[in-house]
Every structure is written in structure tokens, then in C-alpha cells.
Enzyme design. Structure first.
Site, mmCIF file in Angstrom:
data_model
loop_
_atom_site.group_PDB
_atom_site.id
_atom_site.type_symbol
_atom_site.label_atom_id
_atom_site.label_comp_id
_atom_site.label_asym_id
_atom_site.label_seq_id
_atom_site.Cartn_x
_atom_site.Cartn_y
_atom_site.Cartn_z
ATOM 1 N N ASP A 47 0.834 -1.216 0.000
ATOM 2 C CA ASP A 47 0.000 0.000 0.000
ATOM 3 C C ASP A 47 0.864 1.259 0.000
ATOM 4 O O ASP A 47 0.669 2.169 -0.811
ATOM 5 C CB ASP A 47 -0.784 0.016 1.323
ATOM 6 C CG ASP A 47 -2.273 0.052 1.115
ATOM 7 O OD1 ASP A 47 -2.714 0.343 0.005
ATOM 8 O OD2 ASP A 47 -2.982 -0.219 2.102
ATOM 9 N N GLU A 70 -5.424 7.270 0.161
ATOM 10 C CA GLU A 70 -5.879 6.550 1.344
ATOM 11 C C GLU A 70 -4.846 6.552 2.467
ATOM 12 O O GLU A 70 -5.200 6.477 3.633
ATOM 13 C CB GLU A 70 -6.272 5.110 0.990
ATOM 14 C CG GLU A 70 -7.077 4.507 2.117
ATOM 15 C CD GLU A 70 -7.657 3.144 1.824
ATOM 16 O OE1 GLU A 70 -7.252 2.510 0.845
ATOM 17 O OE2 GLU A 70 -8.513 2.720 2.620
ATOM 18 N N ASP A 124 -6.475 5.191 -4.624
ATOM 19 C CA ASP A 124 -6.468 4.040 -3.714
ATOM 20 C C ASP A 124 -5.292 3.172 -4.154
ATOM 21 O O ASP A 124 -5.346 2.518 -5.201
ATOM 22 C CB ASP A 124 -7.783 3.256 -3.776
ATOM 23 C CG ASP A 124 -7.920 2.331 -2.566
ATOM 24 O OD1 ASP A 124 -6.880 2.035 -1.942
ATOM 25 O OD2 ASP A 124 -9.051 1.914 -2.253
ATOM 26 N N ILE A 126 -3.982 0.425 -2.979
ATOM 27 C CA ILE A 126 -4.444 -0.970 -3.110
ATOM 28 C C ILE A 126 -5.884 -1.008 -2.633
ATOM 29 O O ILE A 126 -6.156 -0.876 -1.430
ATOM 30 C CB ILE A 126 -3.612 -1.973 -2.281
ATOM 31 C CG1 ILE A 126 -2.195 -2.072 -2.842
ATOM 32 C CG2 ILE A 126 -4.272 -3.363 -2.330
ATOM 33 C CD1 ILE A 126 -1.389 -3.228 -2.306
ATOM 34 N N ASP A 127 -6.784 -1.159 -3.565
ATOM 35 C CA ASP A 127 -8.188 -1.308 -3.211
ATOM 36 C C ASP A 127 -8.461 -2.807 -3.150
ATOM 37 O O ASP A 127 -8.022 -3.551 -4.027
ATOM 38 C CB ASP A 127 -9.040 -0.643 -4.308
ATOM 39 C CG ASP A 127 -10.519 -0.733 -4.002
ATOM 40 O OD1 ASP A 127 -10.890 -0.600 -2.829
ATOM 41 O OD2 ASP A 127 -11.301 -0.935 -4.954
ATOM 42 N N THR A 129 -7.914 -4.801 -0.055
ATOM 43 C CA THR A 129 -6.756 -5.359 0.664
ATOM 44 C C THR A 129 -6.998 -6.828 1.054
ATOM 45 O O THR A 129 -6.068 -7.623 1.066
ATOM 46 C CB THR A 129 -6.434 -4.544 1.934
ATOM 47 O OG1 THR A 129 -7.620 -4.419 2.689
ATOM 48 C CG2 THR A 129 -5.926 -3.166 1.588
ATOM 49 N N ASP A 271 -12.537 4.726 -3.508
ATOM 50 C CA ASP A 271 -13.080 3.389 -3.767
ATOM 51 C C ASP A 271 -13.961 3.372 -5.016
ATOM 52 O O ASP A 271 -14.483 2.302 -5.380
ATOM 53 C CB ASP A 271 -13.916 2.902 -2.570
ATOM 54 C CG ASP A 271 -13.042 2.461 -1.404
ATOM 55 O OD1 ASP A 271 -11.899 2.049 -1.648
ATOM 56 O OD2 ASP A 271 -13.507 2.538 -0.243
HETATM 57 P P1 AMP Z 1 -14.535 -4.328 -1.565
HETATM 58 O O1 AMP Z 1 -13.230 -4.834 -2.046
HETATM 59 O O2 AMP Z 1 -15.498 -4.046 -2.674
HETATM 60 O O3 AMP Z 1 -15.108 -5.163 -0.470
HETATM 61 O O4 AMP Z 1 -14.262 -2.884 -0.978
HETATM 62 C C1 AMP Z 1 -13.096 -2.526 -0.324
HETATM 63 C C2 AMP Z 1 -13.290 -1.164 0.264
HETATM 64 O O5 AMP Z 1 -14.370 -1.180 1.169
HETATM 65 C C3 AMP Z 1 -12.131 -0.669 1.085
HETATM 66 O O6 AMP Z 1 -11.246 0.069 0.291
HETATM 67 C C4 AMP Z 1 -12.773 0.200 2.159
HETATM 68 O O7 AMP Z 1 -12.511 1.577 1.950
HETATM 69 C C5 AMP Z 1 -14.260 -0.027 1.968
HETATM 70 N N1 AMP Z 1 -15.002 -0.235 3.204
HETATM 71 C C6 AMP Z 1 -14.551 -0.425 4.473
HETATM 72 N N2 AMP Z 1 -15.582 -0.548 5.334
HETATM 73 C C7 AMP Z 1 -16.720 -0.440 4.597
HETATM 74 C C8 AMP Z 1 -18.116 -0.486 4.917
HETATM 75 N N3 AMP Z 1 -18.548 -0.672 6.164
HETATM 76 N N4 AMP Z 1 -18.999 -0.327 3.909
HETATM 77 C C9 AMP Z 1 -18.580 -0.147 2.641
HETATM 78 N N5 AMP Z 1 -17.270 -0.107 2.283
HETATM 79 C C10 AMP Z 1 -16.365 -0.247 3.232
HETATM 80 MG MG MG Z 2 -10.351 0.813 -1.248
#
Ligand code: AMP
Ligand code: MG
Length: 338
Positions: A47, A70, A124, A126-127, A129, A271
Site C-alpha cells: 500500500d 488513502e 487508492d 491498493i483497493d 486489501t 473506492d
Molecule cells: P470491496 O473490495 O469491494 O469489499 O471494498 C473494499 C473497500 O471497502 C475498502 O477500500 C474500504 O474503503 C471499503 N469499506 C470499508 N468498510 C466499509 C463499509 N462498512 N462499507 C462499505 N465499504 C467499506
Molecule cells: Mg479501497
């Protein structure tokens, strides 16, 4: 392609490609043992290295542009962060960016803007993680926002397949507002870019939807009710990161639902920004769950939006209605969910 941001696009593509080298190198070093220990340090190193590499490039090419990213380097500047910092510096060097520890921290901190400005980047590094740690999907997402509009969106997806290429060759996808969406194999900058477009599926019953792997990030119960309502029979594709946006943009899926797990969660701009433009330019449509356009004028959060609905443009309103009908956060249906 003639458009108003050629240098910005070139710089962004170069930066994301280089950051992907660092991410891949770190991901390949993850072992089952380190995962069993729930050791998150690989993703943290990657990251920071990814953010340093991208912010360095933006600093060189556009020194006046703020970056809403981020990560911040505060922990790395502490005595307790020195060992970690040394690893980040090593990963940057392995990706071709030789630097001192101080330079690396300064680049990371260039990504520390949080307030809205008329022109800024959002990153981001690393989106996804969790996907990164599982050696599944993750994305590097970078976007340029001018006057609240996404002008450039770039997604580096190191583990997404590219047709006709060896498995896990990765995809680099990008879009420029008004000039379409494109992709090429991530590690082949000389490969001619391929235009991408959404699917033509128009009946909701025939749609394939994707959603987060993590039910803490998007409600699986709620999407299940919507799928029943819309007579969707295909199993959802669960995938981490903004690779879901790429999946809709190129027709691997027809719909991406991001349904808040609690009232009041504010989505982060990094994101979504990169992925949104790629989908829009591929012919898709993106709103929040209330049918409102994503609003990038509130700093680091999509403060006036809730969740996200990403479609191939077909049946968007019907899908938004189904979401509303089954909302666990409205008074009508509240008792159905915890
Ligand atoms: P995903 O890979 O689609 O599950 O999304 C990852 C992203 O979800 C991360 O980069 C976080 O910023 C975000 N995230 C963290 N907590 C939450 C939450 N409670 N609701 C929605 N997104 C979230
Ligand atoms: Mg992300």
C-alpha cells in the site's frame, strides 16, 4: 486519441503500471504461514510503496495538484516504523524508484489531501486489501477530478484475466471523459489498446450481478432479496475491489451492487472514482442507491451519497426501485434484517 488531458493520462498510466510492479512483488511473497498469523504487513508495505510510486510521478509532472489518497506516512516516520519503512523503500527500488526514506515519506504524504479543490487526484494504492492478502482480486485506482467531474479514471487490476493472454496477466483499464474506455494487458504497454463496452443484457432476470466478497462492505442479505425480486437466477460474482467496475465495464457482469451495511456509512471517493469513469465511458450507468449521481465535491467522502449501483445502463431505474423496496434501513422493512 485527442483529448484535453494527454499528459495527465500518460503520467497516470505510467504511475499505475509501476505501482503494480511493487504490488505484484509483495503479493508473490505472501505465504500461507503469514496469512495464518493474520499478518497484514505485506499489504501495508505494498500500500505504502504503491502510494509513494504514484505520488512521486504526480509530484514530478503536476506539482500543484493535490492528491486525496488513502494512506499517510505518520506511522512510518516514527522510530517504531523504521523497519517497515526500509521494506517500503526496498519495494520502491525493486519497482525502479530509487529513493531515500525521507523522499518516500514525503511522496506518501503528498497523498494526504482531504479537502475538495477545483482540480485534484484521488488514489487508492491498493483497493481490496482482503483480496490482495487472499491472492485474489485487488486494484490500483487513480482518478483526476476537475470541477467535480471525473476526467480520467485508471484501474490497474493485476490479477484480472485478459483474453488471449496468459492467465493472471492483469489488465490496465482507463477512460477519459467523452473519449471512451480502453484496456490493455497490464505489463504490455506496447500492446494496442482495446475499447471496452458494457453488455447488452436488458432483462433483469438474465443479469449477472457482482458484489463484495465481504458482507461487511455490502449487504449480501439485501442483494439476495433484490435478486429474488428481479428474478435473477445466476449466482452473484463475489469479487474484491474496483475490479467489479471493470467486470461491468467489459461485460463480464451486468450489474454491481454496493449496499450499505449500516445507515450513515460514507463511501470513500478513492473506492469509486477510477471505476466509475471506466464504466460510464464503456456505456454503463452509475448512481447511488437512491438514484443520485455520485458527488465528488465533498472531500474524501461521497458524503451526500449512499452505496452505489452500477449497471450496463439497462433497467437501472427498476433496479434502484427494487433496492428501495427491500431496504433494511427504511421503516417499512426494518424488522427483516439485523
Ligand atoms: P470491496 O473490495 O469491494 O469489499 O471494498 C473494499 C473497500 O471497502 C475498502 O477500500 C474500504 O474503503 C471499503 N469499506 C470499508 N468498510 C466499509 C463499509 N462498512 N462499507 C462499505 N465499504 C467499506
Ligand atoms: Mg479501497
Amino acid at each position: 486519441m485527442t483529448h484535453p488531458f494527454p499528459q495527465e493520462l500518460q503520467s497516470a498510466l505510467q504511475a499505475v503500471r509501476q505501482a503494480a510492479i511493487a504490488c505484484r512483488s509483495v503479493q508473490s511473497s505472501i505465504t500461507t504461514e503469514s496469512l495464518a498469523k493474520k499478518d497484514k504487513s505485506p499489504v501495508t508495505v505494498a500500500d505504502f510503496a504503491s502510494q509513494a510510486i504514484i505520488c512521486r510521478q504526480l509530484q514530478l509532472d503536476f506539482p500543484n495538484d493535490p492528491v486525496i489518497g488513502e494512506e499517510g506516512a505518520a506511522e512510518l516516520r516514527l522510530p517504531s516504523g523504521q523497519q517497515f519503512l526500509a521494506q517500503v523503500v526496498r519495494e520502491c527500488a525493486a519497482a525502479g524508484v530509487e529513493a531515500t526514506t525521507l523522499q518516500v515519506c514525503d511522496w506518501i504524504d503528498r497523498g494526504g489531501a482531504s479537502k475538495y479543490s477545483p482540480r485534484f487526484w484521488t488514489l487508492d494504492p491498493i483497493d481490496g486489501t482482503k483480496g490482495f492478502l487472499r491472492k485474489e482480486q485487488y486494484a490500483i485506482s487513480l482518478a483526476l477530478i476537475v470541477n467535480g467531474q471525473i476526467e480520467i479514471g485508471v484501474l490497474g487490476c493485476p490479477n484480472m484475466p485478459f483474453e488471449g493472454q496468459p492467465e493472471e496477466c492483469g489488465v490496465l483499464a482507463w477512460a477519459v471523459r467523452g473519449h471512451g474506455a480502453w484496456m490493455q494487458p497490464l505489463s504490455q504497454p506496447d500492446f494496442s489498446s482495446v475499447p471496452i463496452s458494457v453488455s447488452k443484457v436488458s432483462k433483469t432476470a438474465e443479469m449477472r450481478f457482482c458484489e463484495s466478497v465481504e458482507s461487511g462492505h455490502s449487504s449480501h442479505d439485501w442483494s439476495g432479496l433484490i435478486a429474488t425480486e428481479l428474478r435473477i437466477s445466476l449466482e452473484p460474482v463475489r469479487m474484491d475491489s474496483q475490479c467489479k467496475y471493470l467486470a461491468v465495464a467489459r461485460g463480464d457482469a451486468d450489474l454491481y451492487l454496493r449496499l450499505p451495511t449500516r445507515k450513515g456509512y460514507q463511501e470513500k471517493i478513492w473506492d469509486h472514482a477510477g471505476g466509475i469513469l471506466v464504466v460510464q465511458e464503456a456505456g454503463g450507468h452509475v448512481t447511488d442507491i437512491n438514484g443520485k449521481a455520485p458527488d465528488f465535491t465533498h472531500g474524501s467522502s461521497l458524503a451526500v451519497n449512499e452505496g452505489m449501483v452500477v449497471t450496463n445502463s439497462n433497467a437501472h431505474e427498476a433496479i434502484v426501485s427494487a433496492i428501495r423496496k427491500h431496504s433494511p434501513h427504511s421503516d417499512e422493512t426494518a424488522p427483516q434484517h439485523s
